[in-house]
Design an enzyme around this catalytic site. Structure first.
Site, mmCIF file in Angstrom:
data_model
loop_
_atom_site.group_PDB
_atom_site.id
_atom_site.type_symbol
_atom_site.label_atom_id
_atom_site.label_comp_id
_atom_site.label_asym_id
_atom_site.label_seq_id
_atom_site.Cartn_x
_atom_site.Cartn_y
_atom_site.Cartn_z
ATOM 1 N N LYS A 632 0.850 -1.194 0.000
ATOM 2 C CA LYS A 632 0.000 0.000 0.000
ATOM 3 C C LYS A 632 0.881 1.238 0.000
ATOM 4 C CE LYS A 632 -2.512 3.020 2.462
ATOM 5 N NZ LYS A 632 -1.861 4.176 1.915
ATOM 6 N N GLU A 707 9.047 0.863 11.369
ATOM 7 C CA GLU A 707 10.120 1.853 11.372
ATOM 8 C C GLU A 707 9.431 3.201 11.449
ATOM 9 O OE1 GLU A 707 11.792 4.660 10.451
ATOM 10 O OE2 GLU A 707 12.940 4.023 8.685
ATOM 11 N N CYS A 741 13.682 9.791 7.520
ATOM 12 C CA CYS A 741 13.507 9.361 8.920
ATOM 13 C C CYS A 741 14.808 9.443 9.688
ATOM 14 C CB CYS A 741 12.882 7.972 9.027
ATOM 15 S SG CYS A 741 13.067 6.957 7.602
ATOM 16 N N GLU A 838 9.965 15.022 15.928
ATOM 17 C CA GLU A 838 10.382 14.856 14.541
ATOM 18 C C GLU A 838 9.628 15.855 13.670
ATOM 19 O OE1 GLU A 838 9.247 11.275 12.390
ATOM 20 O OE2 GLU A 838 11.261 11.213 11.520
#
Ligand code: PMP
Length: 934
Positions: A632, A707, A741, A838
């Site tokens: 997906k 992750e 990331c 983040e």
């Protein structure tokens, strides 16, 4: 359509243009290239099945097996000129005439509808001695020389003949006056037309009309109009020709022939290709008297009309129509359709009325001022093509959607049509709310159709079970560099997800689950080869979809994806277990060994920042170990993964082994995660979503690899090579617009180097070239979406509020597109928001430290733990700190030294599990121990 089939279709279109020219028009501008048909479906060259809700020619369904059988049998036996005596033509004529009122007892066979009309006009002339013809305005009766003179409103150069009068059909839907007024006025106009023909010396030979008024837009004349018209024509000595090319064979639902709907007795009825299910067959049905009169005075025969093979087709059509009760089914389905469509129209101001009956409908569009909504109709027709449904538009103002499927249409097809139409109308409203229909008002083609934009031509459907298919809804894919619409991609719904997972399960239970490692390796190598072949295109897709400078995916994402497939191709036949000695079993010796077996169906949920690369990280190890996968992609960036699905298909990966289902997270993503047949979920994305996935997965003990990003430190120790460190830190901050990331956004600098590093980083930020992703000078592109830009900007505001010192950037470079300046904050407090959360954008936080212990303390005071970089020349310190930093990966004197051979994943909130390398193999297999008691 898939890229290869788009190119194939375009090439075919060019060949067609070279030999047939551009003036024989096609239904769609988009190069739809159909290769086969069955029932109500047409299959494109890319394997997509289109629901044919438009074409009445294959009356009993495309390539109806009974028709095909009848033709084949007859063709194998005999096919001759019609001047030979043979039975099929006689039998067919008998069968056809049996469907008419007894007074219509003779037939001339023809090859087409045009020929039939031409002949009917000749018969009328001969009978009446007059030449004048009445036709209905804007109707199409064919394109022979004589007929062209009768045709109004079509791009035909021949002027309307002097002998022709076109009647405007009254329409009680559009005309608000009382019906009797409308009727009287229309009949007066007809009488005046007759008088004018007579006055000009032409007299009246015939009225030619289509009983369902289909090309005019399925108009609804007042009761008594057609009857009145026929009476006037007969009164003037003329004949009445009912052109049934579109309206016959039960289509109206209420009667077998369209003219019967009006209770009239035409003198001639003309018919065309639906008679032969698309094989050349037409005819003029008439009376014995007219046939005698015409035939005795004229030599009329047609060398091949009614030849044995066409006659066989015609008989099969009539047999099928009767045995499958197509007329009564059309009536029943028609009533139901009418209800559903009326309801749909009632809810939409853009649809004024539903027109027609039986299996013949029109939806009339209006614009906001009540005028003809031609742009809306055009948009919907093209949008429906993207949704896999073929419909068309008609009427002089081209504002009526024409729905006229083969007669074998079923309820399920109607449901699908209505579903897609509803979705299309919803989307039309949204598009209009966003600023109206664009110039040309067409649904957008795949990007690349217009000059200047890169030609992406990528599949936009769902790739399930080895085939491309459309769905009930789409979502927009925007170009981050200018906010324009790139294309629309099908959004998988729950049932699509179910299909994809089931197909993956079948593939797993089938051959793939048993395939040898070497066979899996070969498949992975083929995918790698194709990625390398298409490297340029894939890099451009990433740049276009995500807004990143095209050089970056060309340098990293694409080669890394290929390398990942190669790496795991290498593992595929080397997935070994071990033999484990034990002290035996009840005194008996044993032989114990382990094997690693695939887990089953893996759901791979891909982020939008580096989709191709991360898709490879998930796909390659899963496939190498014999799992099957449902991928997906993120809704913000699905294009490169759709292109990857094309390559998977081209590589000959067995059907169902890889399925790709673009869609929305909350719908497709959620359904995928929940699906009981999914054995493992591999997700890269935010901690919030990761947490939800973990919760759902726990319910059914699905394996997970998560992750979830990071807030990675870059630690510059006092002895660091400052120049190299600044370069690496700038890369860690601004590469991929900071949408990484592992971005090294917490820059921890020893106080002795602090000012120097802050200044150099500000310089590096100001030295970035922000702009067009396709300009080779550009080093930083746009953020992926407006929403994300807003989020990143809100962090910048927050940092200012919290007292950090802005040393570079902090704003937006220009109005258009989702661009932001590379931004650096100094003197960031350890507990400031931008030091902990983040941001996923090009925003760095520089924090000073005084000694190594403090550096480690700051480095670890975050909930994340994905990666860390240490800049030092001291080997011993490097190793010591590498130990002490809590992260999945530590780099010394470099940033993001990633490689498919190296495990990847984080600790703490950065996630669970590892991918890549041998760890990727472990993460995609279950270990089984086998003990044999000897
Ligand atoms: N009459 C009508 C109402 C038609 O729709 C058509 C074409 N579909 C024709 C006549 C002409 O038939 P053909 O294309 O077979 O010549």
């Amino acid at each position: 359509m898939s890229t290869s089939s788009v190119w194939e279709a375009r090439a075919l279109r060019a060949r067609r243009a070279a030999v047939i020219g551009p003036y024989s028009p096609m239904f769609y501008d988009e190069p739809l290239h159909v290769v086969s048909g069955h029932d109500v479906w047409l299959t494109g060259s890319d394997g997509v099945e289109y629901l044919d809700a438009y074409n009445n020619v294959p009356h009993v369904g495309h390539c109806n097996p009974e028709v095909v059988r009848a033709i084949s049998e007859q063709a194998a036996k005999l096919n001759v000129h019609t001047r030979y005596l043979h039975e099929p033509v006689v039998e067919y004529a008998e069968m056809l005439l049996a469907t008419f009122a007894p007074y219509l007892d003779k037939v001339f066979l023809t090859n087409s509808g045009s020929e039939a009309n031409e002949l009917a006009l000749r018969i009328a002339r001969q009978h009446t001695g007059a030449t004048g013809v009445l036709v209905t305005d804007f109707s199409y009766h064919g394109n022979t020389t004589a007929l062209a003179e009768l045709t109004t409103g079509l791009p035909v150069k021949e002027p309307l003949g002097q002998h022709v009068r076109a009647l405007r059909i009254p329409d009680v839907v559009a005309d608000s006056r009382p019906e009797h007024v409308v009727l009287a006025e229309a009949l007066e106009a007809a009488a005046a037309a007759i008088a004018s023909l007579r006055a000009a010396g032409h007299g009246v030979s015939a009225l030619l009309f289509d009983p369902l008024f289909s090309t005019e837009g399925l108009l609804q004349p007042p009761a008594g109009y057609v009857e009145g018209l026929v009476a006037l024509v007969h009164g003037a000595g003329g004949l009445v020709i009912a052109d049934e090319v579109q309206s016959g064979l039960g289509r109206s639902g209420s009667h077998f022939w369209g003219h019967e709907v009006h209770g009239i007795r035409p003198d001639l009825v003309t018919m065309g290709k639906p008679l032969g299910n698309g094989h050349p067959l037409g005819g003029v049905v008439t009376t014995t008297a007219l046939l005698e009169e015409f035939g005795s005075a004229n030599l009329y025969f047609n060398t091949f009309a009614g030849n044995p093979v066409s006659a066989a087709a015609g008989m099969a059509v009539l047999r099928e129509t009767a045995s499958r009760e197509l007329q009564s089914r059309a009536a029943e389905l028609g009533r139901h359709a009418r209800e559903v469509l009326d309801k749909l129209a009632a809810e939409r101001p853009s649809v004024r009325a539903v027109r027609g009956s039986g299996l013949f409908f029109g939806l009339e569009f209006v614009d906001d001022d009540g005028g003809a909504g031609a742009a809306r109709a055009k948009w919907v027709v093209e949008d429906m093509l993207r949704r896999g449904v073929l419909i068309s538009k008609i009427g002089p103002r081209e504002n009526v959607l024409k729905i006229r499927p083969p007669m074998v249409f079923e309820h399920e097809h109607l449901d699908l049509l209505v579903d897609r139409l509803t979705a299309s109308l919803d989307e039309l409203e949204q598009v209009e709310a966003r600023g109206g229909l664009r110039s040309g008002s067409a649904a957008p083609d795949v990007a690349g159709a217009s000059a200047g934009t890169p030609d992406i031509g990528v599949s936009t459907g769902l790739f399930i079970d080895g085939r491309w298919r459309s769905g009930s809804r789409t979502f927009d894919v925007l170009n981050p560099a200018d906010g324009s619409l790139l294309t629309r991609v099908t959004a998988a719904d729950e049932s699509d997800v179910d299909d994809a997972v089931r197909s993956a399960r079948r593939a797993f239970d089938g051959e793939w689950g048993q395939a040898a490692g070497t066979a899996r390796a070969a498949v992975l190598h083929r995918i790698a080869d194709l990625i390398e072949r298409d490297a340029d295109r894939l890099a451009r897709l990433e740049a276009l979809d995500i807004g990143k400078p095209v050089g970056q995916p060309a340098m990293l994402d694409v080669p890394n994806a290929a390398a990942t497939f190669r790496h795991f191709a290498g593992w595929a036949d080397k997935i070994t277990g071990s033999a484990i000695p034990t002290d035996g079993y009840f005194g008996r010796p044993t032989h114990s060994y382990t094997v690693r077996e695939p887990i089953g169906v893996v759901a791979a949920i891909i982020p939008w920042n580096t989709p191709l690369m991360i898709a490879a990280w998930k796909l390659a190890p899963a496939l190498a170990t014999g799992n099957t996968v449902v991928v997906k992609p993120a809704e913000d960036a699905p294009l490169s993964i759709l292109a990857l699905a094309e390559l998977v298909q081209e590589a000959g990966v067995p059907a169902g082994v890889v399925n790709v289902i673009p869609g929305l997270g909350e719908e497709a993503g959620a359904a995928l995660v929940r699906h009981p047949e999914v054995d493992k979920i591999s997700f890269t994305g935010s901690p919030e979503v990761g947490r939800q996935i973990g919760r759902v997965a726990a319910e059914s003990f699905k394996r997970v690899t998560l992750e979830l990003g990071g807030k990675s430190p870059q630690i510059v120790l006092a002895d660091a090579d400052v120049e190299a460190a600044v370069q690496g830190i700038a890369l860690g901050l601004f590469f991929n617009q900071g949408e990484v990331c592992a971005a090294g956004t917490r820059v921890l600098v020893h106080r002795s180097l602090y000012d120097q590093v802050v200044e150099a980083l500000a310089g590096a930020a100001n030295g970035q070239v922000v702009g067009d992703p396709f300009d080779p000078q550009t080093t930083m592109g746009a953020l992926v979406s407006q929403e994300h830009l807003d989020r990143v900007l809100s962090y910048v505001d927050r940092a200012k509020d919290e007292g950090a010192r802005l040393v570079a950037g902090g704003g937006r470079p220009r109005g258009e597109g989702y661009f932001i300046q590379p931004t650096v904050f100094a003197d960031v407090a350890r507990d400031a928001t931008i030091a902990r959360e983040e941001i996923f954008g090009p925003v760095g936080a520089v924090i000073p430290f005084d000694d190594v212990e403090e550096a480690i303390e700051i480095a670890n005071e975050t909930e994340y733990g994905l990666a860390a970089t240490i800049w030092t020349r001291d080997v011993s310190l490097a190793h010591t700190l590498a130990h002490e930093v809590r992260a999945g990966a530590v780099w010394v004197n470099g940033w993001a030294a990633i490689n498919p051979a190296l495990p990847w994943g984080g600790v703490k909130t950065s996630g669970v599990g590892r991918e890549l390398g041998w760890s990727g193999i472990l993460a995609n297999t279950e270990e089984k121990v086998v003990t044999i008691v000897l």
